[in-house]
Design an enzyme around this catalytic site. Structure first.
Site, PDB file in Angstrom:
ATOM      1  N   LYS A 145     -67.608 -41.653   7.013  1.00  0.00           N
ATOM      2  CA  LYS A 145     -68.105 -40.855   8.142  1.00  0.00           C
ATOM      3  C   LYS A 145     -69.246 -41.574   8.850  1.00  0.00           C
ATOM      4  O   LYS A 145     -69.330 -41.546  10.078  1.00  0.00           O
ATOM      5  CB  LYS A 145     -68.574 -39.476   7.669  1.00  0.00           C
ATOM      6  CG  LYS A 145     -67.406 -38.583   7.294  1.00  0.00           C
ATOM      7  CD  LYS A 145     -67.404 -37.273   8.029  1.00  0.00           C
ATOM      8  CE  LYS A 145     -65.992 -36.714   8.050  1.00  0.00           C
ATOM      9  NZ  LYS A 145     -65.909 -35.281   7.935  1.00  0.00           N
ATOM     10  N   LYS A 194     -57.392 -42.495   7.934  1.00  0.00           N
ATOM     11  CA  LYS A 194     -56.677 -41.226   7.954  1.00  0.00           C
ATOM     12  C   LYS A 194     -56.848 -40.546   9.312  1.00  0.00           C
ATOM     13  O   LYS A 194     -57.843 -40.757  10.007  1.00  0.00           O
ATOM     14  CB  LYS A 194     -57.169 -40.324   6.829  1.00  0.00           C
ATOM     15  CG  LYS A 194     -58.446 -39.581   7.129  1.00  0.00           C
ATOM     16  CD  LYS A 194     -58.746 -38.576   6.030  1.00  0.00           C
ATOM     17  CE  LYS A 194     -59.801 -37.594   6.492  1.00  0.00           C
ATOM     18  NZ  LYS A 194     -59.287 -36.485   7.272  1.00  0.00           N
ATOM     19  N   LYS A 208     -60.094 -34.947  12.497  1.00  0.00           N
ATOM     20  CA  LYS A 208     -60.511 -34.161  13.648  1.00  0.00           C
ATOM     21  C   LYS A 208     -61.688 -34.805  14.345  1.00  0.00           C
ATOM     22  O   LYS A 208     -61.833 -34.718  15.545  1.00  0.00           O
ATOM     23  CB  LYS A 208     -60.951 -32.764  13.199  1.00  0.00           C
ATOM     24  CG  LYS A 208     -59.823 -31.811  12.923  1.00  0.00           C
ATOM     25  CD  LYS A 208     -60.379 -30.416  12.667  1.00  0.00           C
ATOM     26  CE  LYS A 208     -60.208 -29.995  11.225  1.00  0.00           C
ATOM     27  NZ  LYS A 208     -61.407 -30.200  10.402  1.00  0.00           N
TER      28      LYS A 208
HETATM   29  P1  ATP Z   1     -63.202 -34.071   9.781  1.00  0.00           P
HETATM   30  O1  ATP Z   1     -62.840 -35.378  10.462  1.00  0.00           O
HETATM   31  O2  ATP Z   1     -64.126 -33.224  10.603  1.00  0.00           O
HETATM   32  O3  ATP Z   1     -63.635 -34.270   8.343  1.00  0.00           O
HETATM   33  P2  ATP Z   1     -60.582 -33.547   8.823  1.00  0.00           P
HETATM   34  O4  ATP Z   1     -59.467 -33.834   9.732  1.00  0.00           O
HETATM   35  O5  ATP Z   1     -60.860 -34.520   7.729  1.00  0.00           O
HETATM   36  O6  ATP Z   1     -61.850 -33.256   9.716  1.00  0.00           O
HETATM   37  P3  ATP Z   1     -61.146 -31.331   7.098  1.00  0.00           P
HETATM   38  O7  ATP Z   1     -61.543 -30.026   7.707  1.00  0.00           O
HETATM   39  O8  ATP Z   1     -62.194 -32.221   6.538  1.00  0.00           O
HETATM   40  O9  ATP Z   1     -60.311 -32.123   8.206  1.00  0.00           O
HETATM   41  O10 ATP Z   1     -60.053 -31.069   5.969  1.00  0.00           O
HETATM   42  C1  ATP Z   1     -59.211 -29.920   5.942  1.00  0.00           C
HETATM   43  C2  ATP Z   1     -58.026 -30.164   5.043  1.00  0.00           C
HETATM   44  O11 ATP Z   1     -57.127 -31.095   5.676  1.00  0.00           O
HETATM   45  C3  ATP Z   1     -58.352 -30.770   3.689  1.00  0.00           C
HETATM   46  O12 ATP Z   1     -57.566 -30.128   2.691  1.00  0.00           O
HETATM   47  C4  ATP Z   1     -57.925 -32.201   3.802  1.00  0.00           C
HETATM   48  O13 ATP Z   1     -57.475 -32.717   2.567  1.00  0.00           O
HETATM   49  C5  ATP Z   1     -56.765 -32.126   4.769  1.00  0.00           C
HETATM   50  N1  ATP Z   1     -56.616 -33.359   5.532  1.00  0.00           N
HETATM   51  C6  ATP Z   1     -57.512 -33.842   6.433  1.00  0.00           C
HETATM   52  N2  ATP Z   1     -57.060 -34.974   6.986  1.00  0.00           N
HETATM   53  C7  ATP Z   1     -55.858 -35.231   6.413  1.00  0.00           C
HETATM   54  C8  ATP Z   1     -54.893 -36.260   6.581  1.00  0.00           C
HETATM   55  N3  ATP Z   1     -55.086 -37.252   7.447  1.00  0.00           N
HETATM   56  N4  ATP Z   1     -53.756 -36.219   5.838  1.00  0.00           N
HETATM   57  C9  ATP Z   1     -53.554 -35.201   4.972  1.00  0.00           C
HETATM   58  N5  ATP Z   1     -54.418 -34.199   4.759  1.00  0.00           N
HETATM   59  C10 ATP Z   1     -55.562 -34.200   5.471  1.00  0.00           C
HETATM   60 MG    MG Z   2     -62.548 -34.317   6.409  1.00  0.00          MG
END
Ligand code: ATP
Ligand code: MG
Length: 349
Positions: free
Chosen positions: A115, A208, A211
């Site tokens: 991050k 990965k 968001k």
């Molecule tokens: P941020 O970038 O703000 O951390 P994020 O996309 O990582 O957002 P989170 O809210 O942190 O999303 O995670 C929510 C859920 O989505 C978690 O269970 C996480 O394991 C899953 N997740 C997030 N990104 C991925 C991905 N690229 N592939 C599969 N699962 C994901």
């Molecule tokens: Mg995340």
């Protein structure tokens, strides 16, 4: 009986990775849950502020996340859906766990590193950056996550593959607490990593999909319309070998599309099988993108309409009621654990 907890940050509308890695599984668990199962799904706004947020945007995104969860089929009659900040006990338990959590262990975690590094890839990050940018909240994020899980006495925590380390840490937090305080009996949860592989960014297949990446083209939102979905898939970074093979190491961009195709396949054929099938038809990367785009469009059919419906037409009182009921149910669940915690630590009830 099973107690299921999971969370998602209100850092933007969920993308395909969130959906395939977590939310779709939540809905399945909800729909298949035997009598007596308790399900908690939290919109984790306390986690969101580990990165800088703008207040009106955060508030708006929290609402959008509620609408997204309802749009994919979470049902407030079956699941407790709530904003994390509406249950202050999450923060209280976080502090108590902080006092027995290991800094050395946190230091080995990779998420705060990626991050901080932002889109510049690389898990190596300079001491200077740490000195200037690393905040306690981001560093201690896994402790708050452990508090979320333990406070609801979750037995099962369905999350995407990127959360594997954090769940192991939550188990460690429970053990540390129970060792430090005689009579402590926090329940270490089982990990429930979804079968789905980590969905990778469409603009950098080594990262990965997330968001909070500033690049919009890196992800597909679950609320995108058909054209947008197809466009994003068409624009996905692959490589210069214009044939279809499944090789996640050497060809991560192509493998990501094959994974998506497999994940969105009603018959759940493996990505290797898709690769063989497409190759037998002499398909090129354009054909692969076409097939993946079609599959994603089919998988997300209806979500956008329901989302807009919840956000706009039913956006007033009705969602407010869901919010209040969720908060109330979650506060009750948390209070039960906090009675034990305050007792064994030595605080007044
Ligand atoms: P941020 O970038 O703000 O951390 P994020 O996309 O990582 O957002 P989170 O809210 O942190 O999303 O995670 C929510 C859920 O989505 C978690 O269970 C996480 O394991 C899953 N997740 C997030 N990104 C991925 C991905 N690229 N592939 C599969 N699962 C994901
Ligand atoms: Mg995340």
């Amino acid at each position: 009986a099973k107690r299921i907890f999971s969370g998602i940050q209100p850092t933007g509308v969920p993308h395909l990775g969130n959906y395939l890695g977590a939310m779709r599984q939540w809905k399945r668990l909800q729909d298949e849950a035997p009598q007596g199962t308790k399900l908690f799904f939290s919109i984790v706004d306390l986690h969101a502020i580990t990165m800088p947020q703008d207040a009106p945007v955060l508030r708006q995104r929290s609402r959008e996340m509620m609408a997204s969860l309802l749009a994919i089929g979470l049902d407030p009659a079956k699941s407790t859906i709530f904003y994390q900040s509406s249950v202050p006990a999450h923060s209280e338990l976080k502090w108590i766990l902080d006092c027995t959590a290991s800094v050395g262990y946190l230091n080995r975690m990779t998420q705060w590193k990626s991050k901080l590094a932002g889109d510049n890839n690389a898990l190596r990050i300079s001491d200077d950056t740490i000195e200037k940018k690393l905040k306690m909240g981001l560093f201690g994020y896994p402790v708050l996550q452990a508090a979320d899980i333990l406070i609801h006495r979750a037995t099962h925590v369905p999350v995407g593959d990127d959360q594997r380390q954090h769940l192991e840490f939550a188990r460690e937090c429970a053990t540390n607490f129970n060792h430090a305080y005689p009579g402590g009996n926090l329940v270490a949860p089982e990990t429930m990593i979804t079968r789905s592989p980590r969905v990778m960014s469409l603009t950098n297949p080594h990262k990965k999909m997330s968001k909070s990446s500033p690049n919009h083209r890196s992800r597909i939102l679950i609320t995108s319309d058909e054209d947008e979905i197809r466009n994003r898939v068409r624009g996905a970074v692959t490589d210069s070998h214009n044939a279809v093979t499944y090789d996640p190491e050497e060809r991560p961009g192509v493998a990501n599309l094959l994974d998506l195709l497999s994940q969105c396949d009603p018959e759940a054929r493996e990505p290797e099988e898709w690769a063989r099938h497409l190759d037998a038809e002499n398909a090129n990367l354009g054909d692969l993108k076409k097939a993946a785009g079609d599959a994603v469009v089919r998988e997300l059919a209806g979500v956008r309409e329901r989302y807009l419906d919840f956000l706009n037409r039913k956006g007033g009182r009705w969602v407010k009621e869901i919010e209040e009921e969720g908060a109330e149910a979650a506060r009750e669940s948390a209070a039960e654990t906090m009675r034990m915690v305050r007792e064994v630590v030595g605080f007044d009830q």
